[in-house]
Design a protein around this motif. Sequence first.
Motif, PDB file in Angstrom:
ATOM      1  N   LEU A   1       0.845  -1.191   0.000  1.00  0.00           N
ATOM      2  CA  LEU A   1       0.000   0.000   0.000  1.00  0.00           C
ATOM      3  C   LEU A   1       0.881   1.242   0.000  1.00  0.00           C
ATOM      4  O   LEU A   1       1.787   1.368   0.825  1.00  0.00           O
ATOM      5  CB  LEU A   1      -0.902   0.024   1.232  1.00  0.00           C
ATOM      6  N   VAL A   2       0.621   2.146  -0.919  1.00  0.00           N
ATOM      7  CA  VAL A   2       1.293   3.444  -0.949  1.00  0.00           C
ATOM      8  C   VAL A   2       0.256   4.443  -0.474  1.00  0.00           C
ATOM      9  O   VAL A   2      -0.768   4.642  -1.129  1.00  0.00           O
ATOM     10  CB  VAL A   2       1.793   3.795  -2.372  1.00  0.00           C
ATOM     11  N   HIS A   3       0.503   5.041   0.662  1.00  0.00           N
ATOM     12  CA  HIS A   3      -0.500   5.887   1.307  1.00  0.00           C
ATOM     13  C   HIS A   3      -0.923   7.076   0.454  1.00  0.00           C
ATOM     14  O   HIS A   3      -2.095   7.272   0.183  1.00  0.00           O
ATOM     15  CB  HIS A   3       0.011   6.358   2.671  1.00  0.00           C
ATOM     16  N   ALA A   4       0.013   7.892   0.039  1.00  0.00           N
ATOM     17  CA  ALA A   4      -0.334   9.096  -0.721  1.00  0.00           C
ATOM     18  C   ALA A   4       0.750   9.372  -1.747  1.00  0.00           C
ATOM     19  O   ALA A   4       1.904   9.602  -1.387  1.00  0.00           O
ATOM     20  CB  ALA A   4      -0.493  10.297   0.203  1.00  0.00           C
ATOM     21  N   VAL A   5       0.373   9.356  -3.006  1.00  0.00           N
ATOM     22  CA  VAL A   5       1.317   9.644  -4.081  1.00  0.00           C
ATOM     23  C   VAL A   5       1.501  11.148  -4.221  1.00  0.00           C
ATOM     24  O   VAL A   5       2.542  11.617  -4.639  1.00  0.00           O
ATOM     25  CB  VAL A   5       0.808   9.028  -5.410  1.00  0.00           C
ATOM     26  N   ASN A   6       0.496  11.902  -3.844  1.00  0.00           N
ATOM     27  CA  ASN A   6       0.510  13.345  -4.023  1.00  0.00           C
ATOM     28  C   ASN A   6       0.355  14.039  -2.665  1.00  0.00           C
ATOM     29  O   ASN A   6      -0.723  14.512  -2.324  1.00  0.00           O
ATOM     30  CB  ASN A   6      -0.625  13.748  -4.973  1.00  0.00           C
ATOM     31  N   PRO A   7       1.432  14.117  -1.873  1.00  0.00           N
ATOM     32  CA  PRO A   7       1.290  14.708  -0.545  1.00  0.00           C
ATOM     33  C   PRO A   7       0.838  16.171  -0.565  1.00  0.00           C
ATOM     34  O   PRO A   7       0.102  16.602   0.312  1.00  0.00           O
ATOM     35  CB  PRO A   7       2.679  14.563   0.082  1.00  0.00           C
ATOM     36  N   HIS A   8       1.259  16.921  -1.580  1.00  0.00           N
ATOM     37  CA  HIS A   8       0.834  18.327  -1.675  1.00  0.00           C
ATOM     38  C   HIS A   8      -0.683  18.405  -1.884  1.00  0.00           C
ATOM     39  O   HIS A   8      -1.372  19.132  -1.177  1.00  0.00           O
ATOM     40  CB  HIS A   8       1.572  19.044  -2.811  1.00  0.00           C
TER      41      HIS A   8
END
Length: 122
Positions: A16-23
């Motif tokens: 699982l990749v939590h957030a690809v776009n943190p901004h």
Amino acid sequence: MPPLAVLLMSGVALLLVHAVNPHGFSHLHRTNEDNIDLNRNFPWTWRPEPEQEGAGAYPTSEPEARAIVELATSMPELFVWIDFHTYGGVYIRPHGAKSDKQMEQADLGVYRQIESWAEKLT
């Protein structure tokens, strides 16, 4: 193909990749800090501006999209990729056109567990 639940129980890893776009995640919008829509920056069906607004200068021009492509291509054992979107307060799972009753019930249980984890993270 066996149901997802069977694959997971047989030792298939789930990454699982939590957030690809943190901004975008922190600002509640879908573009990155360069105002590029990362959904449109991946190589598959990429089209330049103005055909596809927010696509970026070229496929994977943005570090976030490039990191995901590099992760996927570095894993030769990867055979399934599912991108769960939670933007807008919704959780979009595969087979979104099927009702819960039409899904493999074991798979539905796995998706509901993933949904629970996603709600805690987002």
